[in-house]
Motif scaffolding. Structure first.
Motif, PDB file in Angstrom:
ATOM      1  N   GLU A  29       3.811   6.510  -3.608  1.00  0.00           N
ATOM      2  CA  GLU A  29       2.982   6.197  -4.364  1.00  0.00           C
ATOM      3  C   GLU A  29       3.533   5.460  -5.821  1.00  0.00           C
ATOM      4  O   GLU A  29       2.817   4.569  -6.263  1.00  0.00           O
ATOM      5  N   HIS A  42       2.264  -3.216  -7.514  1.00  0.00           N
ATOM      6  CA  HIS A  42       1.348  -3.975  -7.889  1.00  0.00           C
ATOM      7  C   HIS A  42       1.235  -4.516  -9.391  1.00  0.00           C
ATOM      8  O   HIS A  42       0.340  -5.625  -9.496  1.00  0.00           O
ATOM      9  N   ALA A 102       4.268   1.788  -4.383  1.00  0.00           N
ATOM     10  CA  ALA A 102       3.064   0.945  -4.463  1.00  0.00           C
ATOM     11  C   ALA A 102       2.528   0.471  -5.814  1.00  0.00           C
ATOM     12  O   ALA A 102       2.174  -0.637  -5.862  1.00  0.00           O
ATOM     13  N   ALA A 113       4.510   1.673   1.733  1.00  0.00           N
ATOM     14  CA  ALA A 113       5.396   1.745   0.675  1.00  0.00           C
ATOM     15  C   ALA A 113       7.020   2.256   0.946  1.00  0.00           C
ATOM     16  O   ALA A 113       8.100   1.528   0.747  1.00  0.00           O
ATOM     17  N   SER A 133       0.631  -1.090  -0.001  1.00  0.00           N
ATOM     18  CA  SER A 133      -0.038   0.190  -0.064  1.00  0.00           C
ATOM     19  C   SER A 133       0.919   1.356  -0.062  1.00  0.00           C
ATOM     20  O   SER A 133       2.022   1.296   0.344  1.00  0.00           O
ATOM     21  N   VAL A 134       0.266   2.208  -0.366  1.00  0.00           N
ATOM     22  CA  VAL A 134       0.920   3.764  -0.227  1.00  0.00           C
ATOM     23  C   VAL A 134       1.486   3.745   1.129  1.00  0.00           C
ATOM     24  O   VAL A 134       2.621   4.189   1.414  1.00  0.00           O
TER      25      VAL A 134
END
Length: 255
Positions: A195, A202, A198, A117, A113-114
């Motif tokens: 961000e 993904h 993260a 991260a 997740s942010v």
């Protein structure tokens, strides 16, 4: 602040899982004038982000990306401070500079997740995302034009997050032959460090020792009027506040 550990770069130590070695005694101090300073991180993935500064988006005349523009540079392009950026004139005529804050991944990051991260960051260094613009735009994709040998200077050191502080409040600059070309701040990023980590995690796993280049601000030579590009004998300095200045000369290959 770390450069190398017992003859291995920081990335190799992180990949081996021997993090304790990074706090070991570094041995006797060496005179940087009398030794070759190597890139502090080599060998892992080099993940790079395009069009990630609002001021660079404006100068290029493009729209801000809705998602990070991700590309790769080959690890074989990495060189350290003082090593020449070598331009093969049989391949490219339009070589550009790009100062970047580079993130050294310290822990495996998969679908993080942010909020989590930055826990996966070992430290930060400076990178110059040297770019052969004619190759980059002519190929229709960016890998070759960004990955020519010597086109990823990195250094001079790795600074840990506790030393550096907020990665979104750092001045960064480029000078060519002493003239300021880029002068901005990481607060201009479209997607911040957390961000970026993260979102990348993904899509693919970020591993210890990987480098994440977070984009460059305005002031690239390709977008000046008239355009400016690197030439034989130039000296390029890229620096990020709190980390240091990375200096490389330019050398043309003509045969």
């Amino acid at each position: 602040m770390l450069e190398t550990t017992r003859g291995r770069d920081v990335g190799a130590v992180l990949r081996d899982g021997d993090v304790a070695a990074l706090s070991a005694s570094p041995g006797p101090l060496l005179d940087p004038v009398e030794v070759d300073v190597l890139a502090p991180v080599t060998g892992g993935k080099v993940v790079a982000i395009g069009l990630n500064y609002l001021d660079h988006v404006r100068e290029s005349g493009m729209e801000p990306p809705a998602a990070p523009l991700v590309f790769a540079k080959f690890p074989s392009s990495i060189v350290g401070p003082g090593t020449a950026i070598r331009i093969d004139r049989a391949i490219t005529q339009r070589v550009d500079w790009e100062v970047e804050l580079a993130v050294v991944i310290g822990r495996t990051a998969t679908r993080v997740s942010v909020e989590q991260a930055l826990d996966h960051v070992f430290g930060y260094t400076v990178a110059n995302d040297v770019s052969a613009r004619d190759v980059q735009f002519g190929d229709g994709q960016w890998v070759r034009g960004k990955s020519l040998d010597t086109f990823c200077p990195v250094g001079p050191a790795v600074v840990t997050p506790d030393e550096l502080g907020d990665p979104q409040r750092l001045a960064l600059r480029t000078r060519v032959n002493g003239h300021t070309m880029q002068d901005s701040n990481t607060s201009e990023m479209v997607f911040g460090v957390a961000e970026l980590i993260a979102r990348c995690s993904h899509s693919f796993t970020l591993e210890p020792g990987d480098l994440l280049l977070t984009g460059t601000p305005w002031g690239c030579g390709e977008f000046m009027d008239p355009p400016q590009h690197l030439r034989d004998g130039d000296v390029v300095e890229v620096e990020v506040e709190g980390i240091g200045c990375l200096t490389n000369p330019v050398e043309e290959i003509t045969a």
